[in-house]
Write a protein that holds these residues in place. Structure first.
Motif, PDB file in Angstrom:
ATOM      1  N   ILE A 160       0.844  -1.191   0.000  1.00  0.00           N
ATOM      2  CA  ILE A 160       0.000   0.000   0.000  1.00  0.00           C
ATOM      3  C   ILE A 160       0.885   1.248   0.000  1.00  0.00           C
ATOM      4  N   LYS A 161       1.040   1.878  -1.160  1.00  0.00           N
ATOM      5  CA  LYS A 161       2.001   2.974  -1.314  1.00  0.00           C
ATOM      6  C   LYS A 161       1.659   4.204  -0.481  1.00  0.00           C
ATOM      7  N   SER A 162       0.379   4.442  -0.227  1.00  0.00           N
ATOM      8  CA  SER A 162       0.035   5.634   0.559  1.00  0.00           C
ATOM      9  C   SER A 162       0.517   5.512   1.994  1.00  0.00           C
ATOM     10  N   PHE A 163       0.722   4.295   2.493  1.00  0.00           N
ATOM     11  CA  PHE A 163       1.282   4.122   3.830  1.00  0.00           C
ATOM     12  C   PHE A 163       2.692   4.691   3.888  1.00  0.00           C
ATOM     13  N   SER A 164       3.501   4.385   2.891  1.00  0.00           N
ATOM     14  CA  SER A 164       4.882   4.886   2.897  1.00  0.00           C
ATOM     15  C   SER A 164       4.901   6.402   2.752  1.00  0.00           C
ATOM     16  N   ARG A 165       3.992   6.956   1.958  1.00  0.00           N
ATOM     17  CA  ARG A 165       3.935   8.418   1.819  1.00  0.00           C
ATOM     18  C   ARG A 165       3.520   9.070   3.141  1.00  0.00           C
ATOM     19  N   MET A 166       2.627   8.424   3.871  1.00  0.00           N
ATOM     20  CA  MET A 166       2.198   8.938   5.161  1.00  0.00           C
ATOM     21  C   MET A 166       3.346   8.905   6.170  1.00  0.00           C
ATOM     22  N   LEU A 167       4.104   7.819   6.178  1.00  0.00           N
ATOM     23  CA  LEU A 167       5.239   7.708   7.093  1.00  0.00           C
ATOM     24  C   LEU A 167       6.262   8.802   6.832  1.00  0.00           C
ATOM     25  N   GLU A 168       6.450   9.142   5.587  1.00  0.00           N
ATOM     26  CA  GLU A 168       7.420  10.176   5.228  1.00  0.00           C
ATOM     27  C   GLU A 168       7.019  11.542   5.760  1.00  0.00           C
ATOM     28  N   ARG A 169       5.714  11.751   6.043  1.00  0.00           N
ATOM     29  CA  ARG A 169       5.243  13.044   6.546  1.00  0.00           C
ATOM     30  C   ARG A 169       5.349  13.163   8.064  1.00  0.00           C
ATOM     31  N   ILE A 170       5.610  12.051   8.748  1.00  0.00           N
ATOM     32  CA  ILE A 170       5.694  12.083  10.208  1.00  0.00           C
ATOM     33  C   ILE A 170       7.053  12.642  10.632  1.00  0.00           C
ATOM     34  N   GLU A 171       7.030  13.749  11.349  1.00  0.00           N
ATOM     35  CA  GLU A 171       8.279  14.391  11.758  1.00  0.00           C
ATOM     36  C   GLU A 171       8.913  13.706  12.963  1.00  0.00           C
ATOM     37  N   ASN A 172       8.093  13.164  13.836  1.00  0.00           N
ATOM     38  CA  ASN A 172       8.601  12.512  15.038  1.00  0.00           C
ATOM     39  C   ASN A 172       9.120  11.112  14.684  1.00  0.00           C
ATOM     40  N   LYS A 173      10.407  10.988  14.472  1.00  0.00           N
ATOM     41  CA  LYS A 173      10.986   9.704  14.065  1.00  0.00           C
ATOM     42  C   LYS A 173      11.112   8.731  15.225  1.00  0.00           C
ATOM     43  N   ASP A 174      10.775   9.179  16.453  1.00  0.00           N
ATOM     44  CA  ASP A 174      10.732   8.278  17.597  1.00  0.00           C
ATOM     45  C   ASP A 174       9.342   7.677  17.783  1.00  0.00           C
ATOM     46  N   GLU A 177      13.033   3.254   7.305  1.00  0.00           N
ATOM     47  CA  GLU A 177      14.429   3.329   7.720  1.00  0.00           C
ATOM     48  C   GLU A 177      14.742   4.434   8.724  1.00  0.00           C
ATOM     49  N   PRO A 178      14.151   5.642   8.620  1.00  0.00           N
ATOM     50  CA  PRO A 178      14.500   6.716   9.579  1.00  0.00           C
ATOM     51  C   PRO A 178      13.954   6.507  10.988  1.00  0.00           C
ATOM     52  N   PHE A 179      12.979   5.614  11.173  1.00  0.00           N
ATOM     53  CA  PHE A 179      12.324   5.476  12.473  1.00  0.00           C
ATOM     54  C   PHE A 179      13.143   4.614  13.422  1.00  0.00           C
ATOM     55  N   THR A 180      13.115   5.005  14.697  1.00  0.00           N
ATOM     56  CA  THR A 180      13.939   4.327  15.699  1.00  0.00           C
ATOM     57  C   THR A 180      13.211   3.200  16.416  1.00  0.00           C
ATOM     58  N   ASP A 181      11.877   3.159  16.285  1.00  0.00           N
ATOM     59  CA  ASP A 181      11.081   2.165  17.028  1.00  0.00           C
ATOM     60  C   ASP A 181      10.086   1.503  16.076  1.00  0.00           C
ATOM     61  N   VAL A 182      10.534   0.455  15.412  1.00  0.00           N
ATOM     62  CA  VAL A 182       9.699  -0.242  14.436  1.00  0.00           C
ATOM     63  C   VAL A 182       9.427  -1.665  14.935  1.00  0.00           C
ATOM     64  N   CYS A 183       8.185  -2.076  14.839  1.00  0.00           N
ATOM     65  CA  CYS A 183       7.797  -3.435  15.228  1.00  0.00           C
ATOM     66  C   CYS A 183       6.983  -4.065  14.115  1.00  0.00           C
ATOM     67  N   PHE A 184       7.284  -5.303  13.800  1.00  0.00           N
ATOM     68  CA  PHE A 184       6.506  -6.047  12.819  1.00  0.00           C
ATOM     69  C   PHE A 184       5.682  -7.109  13.526  1.00  0.00           C
ATOM     70  N   VAL A 185       4.363  -7.056  13.316  1.00  0.00           N
ATOM     71  CA  VAL A 185       3.468  -8.092  13.799  1.00  0.00           C
ATOM     72  C   VAL A 185       3.342  -9.113  12.672  1.00  0.00           C
ATOM     73  N   LEU A 186       3.947 -10.247  12.852  1.00  0.00           N
ATOM     74  CA  LEU A 186       3.996 -11.269  11.807  1.00  0.00           C
ATOM     75  C   LEU A 186       2.766 -12.168  11.895  1.00  0.00           C
ATOM     76  N   SER A 187       1.994 -12.214  10.822  1.00  0.00           N
ATOM     77  CA  SER A 187       0.811 -13.080  10.785  1.00  0.00           C
ATOM     78  C   SER A 187       1.271 -14.486  10.415  1.00  0.00           C
ATOM     79  N   ILE A 188       1.543 -15.293  11.434  1.00  0.00           N
ATOM     80  CA  ILE A 188       2.083 -16.633  11.241  1.00  0.00           C
ATOM     81  C   ILE A 188       1.145 -17.636  11.908  1.00  0.00           C
TER      82      ILE A 188
END
Length: 323
Positions: free
Chosen positions: A162-176, A197-208
């Protein structure tokens, strides 16, 4: 500030939940709901009413799923999330709500046809069923995000598509800001990897939902080998946290010990389990085998660290043994 005590609101069948006060959930076609577990669409007027009812410990129809879960004496999402958020934001004023958390899943763009899913949540199912005109990908140009946002949860569909998700993330100034991505881990895209890549706190919820043949059968079109390779890429590129989300159903009962072992081997501490109730044909009560969950499962590190998963699996095991 509202006089709210955590020990009181966590009691079974209490109505209070933090989400209507600090959380915004947008579903397919821009439908606002209390959260992803509620099926009722709401507007801002109804949201205010829900908050008032919760502060007065009055029943909220939109929250019936959690109420039913608690009637079974198993932990609900209301309890789990209320405990998490109240501990995380102890000074939050519930008399003055502020959007700090977002759950956005407005697109059903997906590359899999999971057997318990449907066209509402998967464009691949919609394509397969010839229902593209009913459930089509929705990508709004913009959603207003509070500059003080603390948590962004993205799901779909498959967020990496979903490309709009990445565009939305790019607009977030708070990288924490905490970024949580619910992914099937079968596909990685450059636009999402770059945005994360710029964010310091990333979590992936893996649907397994299982390992090997089990997950490839349940999540049609996926590859277990590719899932493992992609998890390695995510770990080495973004240094994220991981958690596993498993839908317990008749088709993965026998695979639970192997799944727990895999989670431990991956060094993942957090395991969340949910019981498949819709479609009913996949409910675990339709399991026809003989359940054999050894001490290896119950002693697994990931299960010991998760009261919720332990509680759910003990209920499933108890029901299957009785029947």
């Amino acid at each position: 500030m509202s006089d709210i005590k955590l020990k009181d609101v966590l009691k079974y069948e209490h109505s209070f939940c933090v989400l209507p006060f600090l959380h915004k959930h947008i579903d397919l076609n821009n439908k606002q709901k209390v959260c992803c577990y509620s099926s009722n669409q709401i507007d801002e007027r109804r949201l205010v009413e829900i908050r008032e009812s919760m502060l007065n410990n009055e029943p909220v129809p939109e929250c019936i799923k959690c109420t039913k879960q608690e009637q079974l004496k198993t932990f609900s999402e209301r309890q789990l999330l209320t405990r998490e958020y109240m501990r995380r934001y102890p000074e939050f004023d519930y008399d003055k709500p502020e959007e700090l958390s977002y759950d956005l899943r407005y697109s059903n763009l997906c590359n899999l046809r999971c057997e318990m899913c449907d066209a509402t949540s998967s464009s691949e199912w919609a394509r397969y069923l010839g229902q593209e005109e009913v459930y089509k990908t929705v990508e709004p140009e913009s959603i207003e995000i509070n500059p003080n946002v603390k948590r962004m949860y993205l799901a779909g569909g498959e967020p990496f598509m979903i490309k709009s998700f990445s565009r939305m993330l790019e607009r977030i100034e708070n990288k924490d800001c905490e970024i949580v991505i619910n992914t099937n881990a079968t596909i990685l895209t450059n636009h999402m990897m770059s945005a994360l890549e710029p964010f310091t706190d990333v979590c992936f919820v893996l649907s397994i939902d299982g390992t090997g043949e089990t997950i490839e059968r349940i999540r049609t079109l996926c590859s277990w080998d590719i899932i493992n390779k992609n998890i390695d890429v995510l770990r080495n590129t973004l240094n994220p946290n991981f958690m596993v989300n498993t839908v317990v159903q008749k088709g993965n009962i026998d695979n639970m010990p192997e799944l727990a072992q895999w989670i431990d081997q991956q060094g993942i501490d957090t395991w969340h389990t949910a019981i498949c109730t819709d479609p009913d044909e996949f409910h675990y009560r339709h399991y026809t085998g003989t359940v054999n969950w050894s001490d290896e499962l119950w002693n697994s590190h990931c299960l010991k660290r998760s009261i919720q998963a332990t509680n759910t699996l003990k209920k499933v095991y108890g029901d299957l043994i009785v029947n």
